[in-house]
Design an enzyme around this catalytic site. Structure first.
Site, PDB file in Angstrom:
ATOM      1  N   HIS A 153      36.696  38.574  61.364  1.00  0.00           N
ATOM      2  CA  HIS A 153      37.085  39.880  60.781  1.00  0.00           C
ATOM      3  C   HIS A 153      37.945  39.684  59.524  1.00  0.00           C
ATOM      4  CE1 HIS A 153      35.997  41.567  64.799  1.00  0.00           C
ATOM      5  NE2 HIS A 153      36.595  40.464  65.237  1.00  0.00           N
ATOM      6  N   SER A 274      38.438  36.897  30.168  1.00  0.00           N
ATOM      7  CA  SER A 274      38.436  38.343  29.948  1.00  0.00           C
ATOM      8  C   SER A 274      38.707  38.599  28.479  1.00  0.00           C
ATOM      9  CB  SER A 274      39.530  38.992  30.803  1.00  0.00           C
ATOM     10  OG  SER A 274      39.873  40.255  30.275  1.00  0.00           O
ATOM     11  N   LYS A 280      43.037  35.666  32.632  1.00  0.00           N
ATOM     12  CA  LYS A 280      41.943  35.773  33.594  1.00  0.00           C
ATOM     13  C   LYS A 280      40.948  34.622  33.498  1.00  0.00           C
ATOM     14  CE  LYS A 280      40.922  38.745  36.098  1.00  0.00           C
ATOM     15  NZ  LYS A 280      40.447  40.120  35.849  1.00  0.00           N
ATOM     16  N   GLU A 287      29.734  35.755  41.288  1.00  0.00           N
ATOM     17  CA  GLU A 287      29.441  37.178  41.468  1.00  0.00           C
ATOM     18  C   GLU A 287      27.965  37.461  41.204  1.00  0.00           C
ATOM     19  OE1 GLU A 287      33.122  39.698  40.035  1.00  0.00           O
ATOM     20  OE2 GLU A 287      32.924  37.882  38.837  1.00  0.00           O
TER      21      GLU A 287
END
Ligand code: ARG
Length: 458
Positions: A153, A274, A280, A287
């Site tokens: 979980h 970024s 970043k 992704e």
């Protein structure tokens, strides 16, 4: 090609909707190989003359060289790769070119080409997945003792080793490879010679063309052979399942690379920055692996919908079989390559992982197990006692092994000082030494077995 029957040519829309050459040109190598096998067989069976067969074969070689050098020309009037090649052959060798299509149809031709293409795609995928497995096994060997939190979980459950976690993906890929291999076995029968749908009256030798093209045997039913695409669906199903596995690994690495986790850094080569936030480092490749899994499953759905409800035998809907397979193969190849790079070059932070494994009372089960083992307490009761210890530790903002012996004994008098040995994360993982468990020794055994299997080509 069918001018005899028609008074008018096709409209512009007909030409456009009908053309598959923009995508099926990808089949040119397979198309030429199948045509060469076919014409050699026609000559051996005395259906075309040796001279014509030789002219056709050398014409096809020349066309292959042209395609290799300049690409396949895209003329919508010629519809597909089969007619494009045949019309070029006619330009090169004249009327003898017309004999190539004896005892075959584009229906068995395209089924043959496409099977050959998917077979190559499976072989390519197997090689890519083997590379990814090698990377996983190598990193798992390095991190057989690296302790990290195991989750259920996404809540801290029990400590595990990073090597164990990585080997979980090795196992998934092992099954993916076996699904592809299984698809390949079923696929490897030759449709060539089934002609339009009913077979042919020419005395052909289907065994010969099957053998020449590396198929195990000719297919047994001509209607089935020109009208099913289950081999392509098998590929897409295996590919979708594999993409789901890669997507889960990508998602885990995205989490692990995020600052609150801090378990690893992504390789620069597979990250982006970024445009606005200078600090970043974004895990875009991971992704996109996660995203592509959805597109790959979409390709599977697309072909299932194309095939659903088609009467036997060939219908033109089936021309739409190729784009989803080509797309899925391209996307999955990228995903496998990206994940291989990520696994190979991720910088894991052992200290951070170990620290995280100590949070969240990950060794509570070890306390309960200790009570069962050393104090002969039934597991349910041990679970209850441990719950009380966790509640106390939580109230005091402490780890479980930071409770004093007096505190533990106040909860249950049967606890003694030996319990502390069971409460470290090292002891916890070492204890889980059942076959396939997370103990470093078990992980090392599995890594050794996997190395052996990969060396043996399985
Ligand atoms: N371009 C067609 C395809 O990809 C080739 C088969 C055409 N067959 C036919 N009966 N029109 O499916």
């Amino acid at each position: 090609m069918w001018g005899g029957r028609f008074a008018d040519g096709p409209s512009a829309i007909m030409r456009e909707i009908n053309a598959s050459i923009p995508f099926d040109k990808a089949l040119w190598r397979q198309d030429i190989a199948a045509s060469k096998a076919h014409v050699a067989m026609l000559a051996d069976c005395g259906i075309v003359s040796k001279a014509d067969a030789e002219a056709i074969a050398s014409g096809l070689d020349r066309i292959a060289a042209e395609y290799e050098a300049d690409g396949v020309p895209e003329d919508w009037d010629l519809e597909d790769i089969h007619m494009t090649t045949e019309s070029r052959l006619a330009e090169l060798i004249g009327p003898a070119a017309g004999r190539l299509h004896t005892a075959r149809s584009r229906n068995d031709q395209v089924a043959t080409d496409f099977r050959l293409w998917v077979r190559d795609a499976i072989d390519e995928m197997d090689a890519g997945l083997t590379g990814l497995q090698n990377a996983l096994v190598r990193r798992a060997g390095e991190h057989a003792d690296t302790i990290m939190p195991g989750f259920t979980h996404l809540q801290t459950a029990q400590p595990v080793t990073l090597g164990h976690h990585l080997m979980a993906y090795y196992e998934m890929l092992r099954r993916d490879r076996s699904r592809f291999a299984d698809a390949r076995l079923r696929l490897n029968e030759s449709p060539l010679g089934c002609a339009a749908l009913a077979g042919t009256g020419f005395p052909i030798d289907r065994e010969a063309t099957a053998a020449a093209l590396g198929f195990d045997r000719p297919t047994a039913n001509s209607l089935d052979s020109v009208s099913d695409r289950d081999f392509a669906l098998d590929y897409l199903m295996a590919g979708s399942q594999c993409a789901l596995h890669l997507s889960r690994l990508a998602e885990e690495m995205i989490l692990w690379a995020s600052q609150p986790f801090g378990f690893m850094r992504m390789p620069d080569a597979l990250s982006t920055g970024s445009s606005i936030m200078p600090q970043k480092k974004n895990p875009d490749a991971a992704e996109l692996v996660r995203g592509h899994a959805g597109r790959i499953a979409g390709c599977l759905t697309a072909l299932m919908m194309t095939m659903k409800g088609l009467p036997l035998a060939y219908s033109k809907d089936m021309q739409d079989d190729k784009p989803p397979v080509f797309e899925a193969h391209h996307l999955l190849g990228l995903c496998v390559a990206a994940m291989t790079g990520m696994v190979a070059d991720a910088a894991f932070d052992r200290a951070r992982m170990r620290q995280a494994a100590e949070l969240g009372y990950a060794t509570a089960t070890d306390l309960a197990d200790w009570l069962v083992r050393e104090a002969d307490i039934p597991f349910r009761e041990a679970h209850h006692i441990t719950g009380a210890a966790v509640r106390l530790a939580e109230g005091e903002g402490k780890a479980l092994d930071a409770l004093t012996l007096a505190q533990l004994q106040a909860i249950d008098g049967r606890i003694d000082e030996r319990v502390y040995q069971a409460l470290s994360v090292e002891a916890s993982v070492a204890a889980r030494s059942s076959h396939g468990g997370t103990a470093p020794d078990q992980v090392r055994l599995r890594v050794a077995e996997a190395r052996q299997a990969l060396e043996n080509g399985s």
